[in-house]
Structures are given as structure tokens and as C-alpha cells.
Design an enzyme around this catalytic site. Structure first.
Site, mmCIF file in Angstrom:
data_model
loop_
_atom_site.group_PDB
_atom_site.id
_atom_site.type_symbol
_atom_site.label_atom_id
_atom_site.label_comp_id
_atom_site.label_asym_id
_atom_site.label_seq_id
_atom_site.Cartn_x
_atom_site.Cartn_y
_atom_site.Cartn_z
ATOM 1 N N ASP A 1 40.469 37.725 31.079
ATOM 2 C CA ASP A 1 40.001 38.665 32.098
ATOM 3 C C ASP A 1 41.093 39.668 32.445
ATOM 4 O OD1 ASP A 1 41.354 37.642 34.895
ATOM 5 O OD2 ASP A 1 40.817 35.924 33.653
ATOM 6 N N SER A 2 40.691 40.909 32.673
ATOM 7 C CA SER A 2 41.581 41.987 33.083
ATOM 8 C C SER A 2 42.710 42.169 32.061
ATOM 9 C CB SER A 2 42.097 41.719 34.493
ATOM 10 O OG SER A 2 42.648 42.869 35.074
#
Length: 369
Positions: free
Chosen positions: A209-210
């Protein structure tokens, strides 16, 4: 240059100020957002409307004091006991090309197993699906704690039928020895470790994520050229940071919905400053660091999730389009309406279990699981 609040005694003063400020603004945020018309989007819940600005306040604190959270992660790893695994670097030949050891070298890194690690009593791993997840943090923050690992593991076991999840914490960029490609070296270390346990590569699902999503994309690029490691079965990236530039903070400020999303420009600028190598970057290095406008061919099915109202959405959408246009690629973009940055890490506190289920059900169908 580090902010003046990052060193004592000013750091202590800033922490005190931040706590008082948070206690003051919390009731004001609640009252302010009770009317739906006062929320950034009328479709948002009161909880989401309040938590987003509070999350920004937390990022302000971490950025101004340069508190990267790694000490908390290390403490929780110790408490996890046998579920914690310290992974040593793989054979030197695994790290080639841009990952070749120089000033930046592979190092031992750790992560947490969910629900339990592999044991001698474990049955054959031939049919077991394992998720190898890398959390975000703008390359400078550590999020390898239990609360985040448990959230990811629960979602993956429910909706992807993964029997195990390994929540892997790569090195945050804190000095010249942890700039690019340190974190990417760590992903190779973790992936090699998972394969060494006996999992079949086609049963490994990479997830990030991210900034962790950025790194998963970079790992796919690397594995496509590696002769030492086989390809995984699938990859999921959640709100990947695909446009990383030396002007990261200023770039973010120009994004639509930057004012209502959870990220802040100064955090992204800190991340870019800390992660970029100090020497003049080669075109190959830039492609690994910032995949937007640097699409590549991959044989791994790639599922990309984004919040439809997150500030990074336009860049993520364009990256997905560029990857889709490469012959042979299987890429799918899934956007969740009225959702901000990083759904997989924030969904429990926001009551967005259904949104995660919808995304992972779509991913499962796309992967043919």
C-alpha cells in the site's frame, strides 16, 4: 534539512503542543462535520470526516519531529515472539543491476506472520496461498505493527483465501545507507525468504500500500529481468505512490482533493528527499523510483486499487492506463467511490469492511482464484 522540532528540547515542546492541539480540535471537528453539507463530500460518514484531519495531524507530528515509528515496530516484533521472523539477506547473486550492493547493502529485516509461522508440523505447502504485504509510509515511516498487520491478514484470509500473510517491514530511509535501493533490496530479501520456506512462486501474492505499492511495482519490474528468482502468481497495490519526484510536496499540493485526503505535502517531501539517491539518478533508477511514465511488460497479473477521491487518483489512473497498453500485460484498476488514500490499512477504523470485500472479491475473480 531536518525541522527544528526534530531535536530536544524543542521536540518535547512540540509533542506537548501537538497533544494539546489535538485535544482542542477533536470536539470542534466533530461538531463542525455533523451537518453533511459541511463535510468534504456529503457521502462521507461523520467518522471519516473527523478521522482524516486527525490523521493529517498525526503526519504533521511525525514529519516535524522526524518520528518514524520504527522503535514501536521493533517493540511489537519482540512481543510477537514466534510470529516474528528476522530475515537475513539472500545470496549475493540475487541482488543485481540497480540492486547491486554498493554504498547501500542488503541487511536483515523482519516481519510478522499471521495467523502463525511455518512449523515442522505444517503440512505440505504445495497448495497454500501466502500474501506477502509491504506497508506504506512515504519510504520514511514504519507501519509494521500488529494493528495494521492484523487488518491486512484478516482481509486477505477472508476474501483471497490466503492461508497465511507475512507483514514485512522494510528499512525506512533514515540515512545514506537506507536510500534507494535499500527498501527494494529488502523486498527481494523477503520474497527470497518466502520461497525458501517451500511456497510455490505461483501461490505467492504480492501486496503493498502507498509507498509499499510503489515498491511492489518496482519488485515486479526487477523480477522480470532476474534470472535468480521466479515470478509470483499475482500482485495487488493499494493507492500506490507512482509519481515520486524531487518536488513531491509541491506536486501533491496541485492534486485534486489534496486538502481533504490524509496525506500532507511535507511528509511526501521528506520521503522523496530521504529516498532518492544522492548521486545523479540514472534513467533506470528513475523508472524504479517513479513508475508513472515508465511502464514495463510483466507476466504477473496486476490489480490496482485506488480511492476515487484520493489526491493520488489521477496519477494512479494514468499509470494503470499506461501499464494496460503494454502488450501482454494483464492489469485492472478498481476504484472505490468516495474513498481516500490507502483503504486496506484504514478500513477497520472507518467501518469500510464492505468496500474492502468488494475490492478483494474483484481481485480474486481477476486472478482466477
Amino acid at each position: 534539512m531536518a525541522p527544528i522540532w526534530s531535536k530536544q528540547p524543542l521536540k518535547g515542546a512540540f509533542i506537548t503542543f501537538h497533544i494539546i492541539r489535538t485535544l482542542i480540535i477533536l470536539p470542534w471537528l466533530i461538531v463542525r462535520h455533523i451537518p453533511k453539507s459541511a463535510r468534504p463530500f456529503p457521502q462521507w460518514s461523520l467518522k471519516l470526516s473527523v478521522i482524516n484531519p486527525l490523521a493529517r495531524e498525526l503526519f504533521v507530528y511525525q514529519t516535524e519531529t522526524r518520528s518514524n515509528g520504527m522503535s514501536t515496530v521493533e517493540s511489537e516484533h519482540k512481543k510477537a515472539k514466534e510470529r516474528h521472523s528476522l530475515t537475513n539477506p539472500a545470496d549475493a547473486g540475487v541482488y543485481s543491476g540497480v540492486l547491486s550492493p554498493g554504498a547501500v547493502k542488503p541487511a536483515p529485516v523482519g516481519g510478522l506472520w499471521y495467523p502463525a509461522p511455518i512449523s515442522k508440523e505444517s503440512p505440505t505447502l504445495d497448495d497454500e496461498k501466502v500474501v506477502l504485504h509491504f506497508p506504506g509510509g512515504a519510504f520514511v515511516l514504519a507501519f509494521g505493527q500488529e494493528m495494521y498487520g492484523q487488518a491486512v491478514s484478516t482481509a486477505m484470509s477472508k476474501h483471497l483465501k490466503a492461508s497465511r500473510t507475512f507483514f514485512a517491514q522494510y528499512r525506512p530511509a533514515v540515512d545514506d545507507a537506507t536510500r534507494f535501493p535499500a527498501a527494494l533490496q529488502d523486498l527481494v530479501t523477503f520474497y527470497s525468504y518466502i520461497l525458501s520456506l517451500g511456497f510455490k512462486s505461483q501461490n505467492v501474492i504480492l501486496s503493498g500500500d502507498s509507498a509499499g505499492g510503489n515498491l511492489v511495482v518496482a519488485l515486479l519490474r526487477y523480477l522480470e529481468t532476474s534470472v535468480e528468482l521466479p515470478l509470483p502468481g499475482a500482485a495487488i497495490v493499494w493507492s500506490p505512490w507512482v509519481h515520486v519526484t524531487p518536488r513531491a510536496g509541491a506536486d501533491y499540493e496541485t492534486c485534486r482533493n489534496a486538502g481533504s485526503d490524509v496525506l500532507i505535502p511535507s511528509l511526501l517531501q521528506w520521503g522523496a528527499d530521504a529516498y532518492f539517491p544522492k548521486h545523479e539518478r540514472t534513467p533506470e533508477e528513475l523508472a524504479y523510483i517513479s513508475p508513472l511514465n515508465h511502464p514495463f511488460q510483466t507476466r504477473v497479473p496486476l490489480f490496482i486499487h485506488a480511492g476515487a477521491v484520493e489526491a493520488l487518483y489521477a496519477a494512479i489512473e494514468e499509470f494503470a492506463k499506461q501499464m494496460t497498453e503494454i502488450d501482454g500485460n494483464r492489469v485492472k484498476l478498481h476504484a472505490t467511490d468516495f474513498t481516500t488514500h490507502d483503504l486496506i490499512m484504514s478500513y477497520p477504523g472507518l467501518g469500510m469492511e464492505q468496500e474492502v470485500k468488494n475490492a478483494l472479491t474483484d481481485a480474486s475473480s481477476f486472478f482466477g482464484l
